[in-house]
Design a protein around this motif. Sequence first.
Motif, PDB file in Angstrom:
ATOM      1  N   LEU A 182       0.863  -1.180   0.000  1.00  0.00           N
ATOM      2  CA  LEU A 182       0.000   0.000   0.000  1.00  0.00           C
ATOM      3  C   LEU A 182       0.901   1.232   0.000  1.00  0.00           C
ATOM      4  O   LEU A 182       1.817   1.340   0.807  1.00  0.00           O
ATOM      5  N   ARG A 183       0.640   2.153  -0.918  1.00  0.00           N
ATOM      6  CA  ARG A 183       1.506   3.334  -1.072  1.00  0.00           C
ATOM      7  C   ARG A 183       0.683   4.605  -0.923  1.00  0.00           C
ATOM      8  O   ARG A 183      -0.432   4.703  -1.449  1.00  0.00           O
ATOM      9  N   LEU A 184       1.273   5.587  -0.257  1.00  0.00           N
ATOM     10  CA  LEU A 184       0.639   6.893  -0.108  1.00  0.00           C
ATOM     11  C   LEU A 184       1.731   7.957  -0.195  1.00  0.00           C
ATOM     12  O   LEU A 184       2.740   7.878   0.513  1.00  0.00           O
ATOM     13  N   THR A 185       1.527   8.934  -1.070  1.00  0.00           N
ATOM     14  CA  THR A 185       2.523   9.985  -1.274  1.00  0.00           C
ATOM     15  C   THR A 185       2.047  11.275  -0.624  1.00  0.00           C
ATOM     16  O   THR A 185       0.904  11.704  -0.830  1.00  0.00           O
ATOM     17  N   THR A 186       2.932  11.880   0.158  1.00  0.00           N
ATOM     18  CA  THR A 186       2.595  13.103   0.889  1.00  0.00           C
ATOM     19  C   THR A 186       3.465  14.261   0.428  1.00  0.00           C
ATOM     20  O   THR A 186       4.557  14.079  -0.099  1.00  0.00           O
ATOM     21  N   PHE A 187       2.971  15.474   0.688  1.00  0.00           N
ATOM     22  CA  PHE A 187       3.711  16.694   0.380  1.00  0.00           C
ATOM     23  C   PHE A 187       3.494  17.687   1.509  1.00  0.00           C
ATOM     24  O   PHE A 187       2.369  17.907   1.931  1.00  0.00           O
ATOM     25  N   GLY A 188       4.581  18.265   2.001  1.00  0.00           N
ATOM     26  CA  GLY A 188       4.469  19.294   3.017  1.00  0.00           C
ATOM     27  C   GLY A 188       4.798  18.842   4.429  1.00  0.00           C
ATOM     28  O   GLY A 188       4.768  19.649   5.356  1.00  0.00           O
ATOM     29  N   ARG A 189       5.120  17.556   4.608  1.00  0.00           N
ATOM     30  CA  ARG A 189       5.518  17.031   5.915  1.00  0.00           C
ATOM     31  C   ARG A 189       6.890  16.394   5.785  1.00  0.00           C
ATOM     32  O   ARG A 189       7.197  15.763   4.775  1.00  0.00           O
ATOM     33  N   SER A 190       7.706  16.527   6.810  1.00  0.00           N
ATOM     34  CA  SER A 190       9.026  15.909   6.782  1.00  0.00           C
ATOM     35  C   SER A 190       8.923  14.429   7.152  1.00  0.00           C
ATOM     36  O   SER A 190       7.945  13.978   7.763  1.00  0.00           O
ATOM     37  N   GLU A 191       9.944  13.676   6.771  1.00  0.00           N
ATOM     38  CA  GLU A 191       9.982  12.251   7.089  1.00  0.00           C
ATOM     39  C   GLU A 191       9.981  12.028   8.601  1.00  0.00           C
ATOM     40  O   GLU A 191       9.269  11.161   9.114  1.00  0.00           O
ATOM     41  N   SER A 192      10.752  12.839   9.314  1.00  0.00           N
ATOM     42  CA  SER A 192      10.839  12.681  10.770  1.00  0.00           C
ATOM     43  C   SER A 192       9.507  13.025  11.432  1.00  0.00           C
ATOM     44  O   SER A 192       9.109  12.395  12.422  1.00  0.00           O
ATOM     45  N   TYR A 211       9.509   4.325   4.573  1.00  0.00           N
ATOM     46  CA  TYR A 211       9.458   5.716   4.137  1.00  0.00           C
ATOM     47  C   TYR A 211      10.425   5.893   2.971  1.00  0.00           C
ATOM     48  O   TYR A 211      11.533   5.369   2.996  1.00  0.00           O
ATOM     49  N   ARG A 212       9.999   6.639   1.955  1.00  0.00           N
ATOM     50  CA  ARG A 212      10.905   6.981   0.856  1.00  0.00           C
ATOM     51  C   ARG A 212      10.844   8.478   0.635  1.00  0.00           C
ATOM     52  O   ARG A 212       9.817   9.028   0.261  1.00  0.00           O
ATOM     53  N   SER A 213      11.978   9.133   0.887  1.00  0.00           N
ATOM     54  CA  SER A 213      12.050  10.575   0.732  1.00  0.00           C
ATOM     55  C   SER A 213      12.675  10.913  -0.614  1.00  0.00           C
ATOM     56  O   SER A 213      13.779  10.479  -0.925  1.00  0.00           O
ATOM     57  N   SER A 214      11.947  11.653  -1.437  1.00  0.00           N
ATOM     58  CA  SER A 214      12.453  12.106  -2.730  1.00  0.00           C
ATOM     59  C   SER A 214      11.907  13.507  -2.948  1.00  0.00           C
ATOM     60  O   SER A 214      10.796  13.672  -3.440  1.00  0.00           O
TER      61      SER A 214
END
Length: 398
Positions: A182-192, A211-214
């Motif tokens: 299951l994948r969900l992509t976010t914008f505007g929040r940091s990984e930590s 978590y995958r940060s790109s």
Amino acid sequence: MLRVEMLCTGDEVLHGQILDTNAAWLADYLFEQGIPMTSRMTVGDKPEELVAALTQRSHIADVLIVNGGLGPTSDDLSALAAATAAGEGLVEHPEWIARMEAFFTERGRVMAPSNRKQAQIPASAEVVDNPIGTACGFMLTLNRCLMFFTPGVPSEFKRMVDEQIVPRLCERFSVTSAPLCLRLTTFGRSESDLANQLDTLPLPEGVVLGYRSSMPIIELKLTGPASQRAAMESAWETVRSVAGENALFEGTQGLPAQLAQRLTEKGLTLAVGESFTAGLLHWQLNAAQVPLSGGALWSQTPFATLTVLAEVANRLADEHQSSLALVVSDRQDDRLSLALHTPQGTFAQAISFNVTRYSLQTHQEVVAMLAMNMLRRWLNGWSPYGGHGWISVVETLG
């Protein structure tokens, strides 16, 4: 568990002169087939290093997919290295010579003598068909390992993996059903920030949260056996809740594709005007077939205030008879503005960010995403302005 590895060959890959897209594609493809890759390594074009790598992996891996080195030139050494590791010679296959000659004849060309090298494979090897190229793929067993040798050309490699290699693996080995991801992509929040809320989430047995940060996005992935689907979907509700309004999309669709679908369904068109993003926003939207009515690209925008920028967005929509318009200003020092014209009004925001943090290209990608996110939020019935981590919203209009 079946141990599947990949060995990528070539000095240009080893030294980073070309991007190894085959490795990324194979890892994802095998995962989807329920045959996850265990590891991969890269070696250059030195024969002794190729032989050493093949010999070493033959005692560890169940399956080794070797990519590259099957061409006609002197630095294409995979077949010779495989024969050396197996302690045997190379054998030329007349039927493959005929295939290559036909390949060149169909294109009005004469096969060069150097191409004969591509029909030479280890004596104990079995030909693995390459339906669209001249490189003869092959399969052989070395010690405990079943090895597949494939060309580096991506289109040829992918066809061979899909049509030749995976079917053979399914015949010879017990392959489990593909894991659920299951994948969900976010914008505007940091990984930590996301991890702070999610790392204590209780997960079913065998299920992993990753978590995958790109930049500029963070992807959340919940991976586990398909048998745990019900429990995973329950945990996924918590992931969705934590992501909240920062969740751009689920799966692998992408935000531009999502916008294309939603705008088409609503019968809306979009005009785009941009300066700082230098055409990137238009390109991303156009590639996803967003219904664009037109646009403009300015080398330097003449506006400074949000009121003026909003007027520019309104005029752009009028000029192109468009339902919507997105405008990105030029950057002045650490500030930049964006405007969104809609049938219900025009919204604009001024942002600031540290120009010494990240590259110009990354800043452009972030701003393009920020513009698309304004449109997404408006389509959801939310305020077009949301939190953006290290980007500060200093002023809004509308």
